[in-house]
Design a protein around this motif. Structure first.
Motif, short mmCIF file in Angstrom:
data_model
loop_
_atom_site.label_atom_id
_atom_site.label_comp_id
_atom_site.label_asym_id
_atom_site.label_seq_id
_atom_site.Cartn_x
_atom_site.Cartn_y
_atom_site.Cartn_z
N ALA A 25 11.07 2.55 -3.27
CA ALA A 25 12.34 2.67 -3.65
C ALA A 25 12.82 3.92 -2.71
N LEU A 26 12.05 4.79 -2.46
CA LEU A 26 12.71 5.80 -1.58
C LEU A 26 12.37 5.92 -0.03
N ALA A 27 11.92 5.09 0.56
CA ALA A 27 11.74 4.69 2.00
C ALA A 27 12.80 3.78 2.41
N ALA A 28 13.03 4.54 3.90
CA ALA A 28 13.78 3.54 4.49
C ALA A 28 13.08 2.27 5.08
N ARG A 29 11.65 2.78 5.39
CA ARG A 29 10.96 1.53 5.69
C ARG A 29 9.31 2.11 5.51
N TRP A 30 8.37 1.38 5.38
CA TRP A 30 6.87 1.89 5.27
C TRP A 30 5.93 0.65 5.34
N ASP A 31 4.76 1.02 5.81
CA ASP A 31 3.63 -0.13 6.14
C ASP A 31 2.28 0.64 6.21
N VAL A 32 1.46 -0.09 6.41
CA VAL A 32 0.07 0.34 6.68
C VAL A 32 -0.52 -0.07 8.06
N ASP A 33 -1.24 0.73 8.65
CA ASP A 33 -1.74 0.37 10.02
C ASP A 33 -3.17 0.47 9.96
N ASP A 34 -3.86 -0.19 10.49
CA ASP A 34 -5.35 -0.29 10.44
C ASP A 34 -5.82 0.94 11.72
N ARG A 35 -6.76 1.58 11.51
CA ARG A 35 -7.45 2.69 12.31
C ARG A 35 -8.81 2.32 12.51
N PRO A 36 -9.41 2.97 13.60
CA PRO A 36 -10.68 2.40 13.87
C PRO A 36 -11.57 3.00 12.64
N PHE A 37 -11.19 3.89 12.12
CA PHE A 37 -12.00 4.59 10.89
C PHE A 37 -10.88 4.58 9.56
N GLY A 38 -10.62 3.47 9.13
CA GLY A 38 -9.76 3.60 7.91
C GLY A 38 -8.41 2.96 8.15
N LYS A 39 -7.39 3.57 7.55
CA LYS A 39 -6.12 3.37 7.59
C LYS A 39 -5.00 4.24 7.62
N SER A 40 -3.74 4.05 8.11
CA SER A 40 -2.74 5.01 7.77
C SER A 40 -1.50 4.45 7.05
N VAL A 41 -1.30 5.24 6.15
CA VAL A 41 -0.20 4.57 5.34
C VAL A 41 1.10 5.44 5.90
N TRP A 42 2.29 5.07 6.25
CA TRP A 42 3.36 5.72 6.48
C TRP A 42 4.62 5.28 6.06
N VAL A 43 5.13 6.30 6.05
CA VAL A 43 6.87 5.89 5.16
C VAL A 43 7.66 6.79 5.94
N GLU A 44 8.93 6.29 6.15
CA GLU A 44 10.12 6.96 6.69
C GLU A 44 11.04 7.01 5.73
N VAL A 45 11.64 8.33 5.53
CA VAL A 45 12.57 8.56 4.50
C VAL A 45 13.81 9.06 5.39
N ASP A 46 15.07 8.37 4.95
CA ASP A 46 16.08 9.01 5.69
C ASP A 46 16.57 10.29 5.38
N ARG A 47 17.22 11.19 6.20
CA ARG A 47 17.40 12.38 6.02
C ARG A 47 18.79 12.56 5.18
#
Length: 145
Positions: free
Chosen positions: A123-145
């Protein structure tokens, strides 16, 4: 589930001036609060400053992502990393943990106290997703200013 336009550039911005744009937190119940304090400090150095209402949104996103990372993406003794990047238009938060299992949105239920975090993030994100990393994952979120 994709939460961004296809073929969009994933990395939105350069690190802000001030404290390092990345910090590592040991897992435990204090990790979300420590991560929020860190993000507040980093964004306090950003120019232009993030509006107070948007800062509250970013801090809530940080809290939800770090809580999920600690709860579902770590084992005792692990740590989570939090990175902050900004542009004039957006704030990007990345939370990295060592488990590759991707988070998923659960159906809302009045019978359990958990499972609402990704709905809040969505609900708060302009966009978000999950990227696989060599040792785990990264969940990223972008919020409009």
């Amino acid at each position: 589930m994709v939460h961004m336009p296809p073929n969009d550039v994933r990395l939105c911005c350069d690190p802000p001036a001030g404290p390092p744009a990345q910090a590592i937190f040991p897992t435990g119940p204090e990790a979300p609060g420590q991560a929020r304090a860190y993000v507040r400090e980093v964004l306090g150095q950003d120019d232009p400053p993030v509006d107070d209402d948007r800062l509250d949104d970013v801090l809530l996103v940080v809290s939800e992502l770090v809580t999920n990372a600690v709860r579902y993406g770590t084992e005792p003794g692990d740590a989570v990393a939090v990175a902050i990047l900004t542009t004039a238009d957006r704030v990007r938060v990345e939370v990295r943990d060592p488990v590759r299992r991707r988070p998923r949105m659960r159906n809302e239920s009045g019978e359990r106290a958990r499972g609402r975090g990704l709905h809040i993030v969505d609900a708060l994100a302009a966009r978000w997703d999950v990227d696989d990393r060599p040792f785990g994952k990264s969940v990223w979120v972008e919020v409009d200013r």
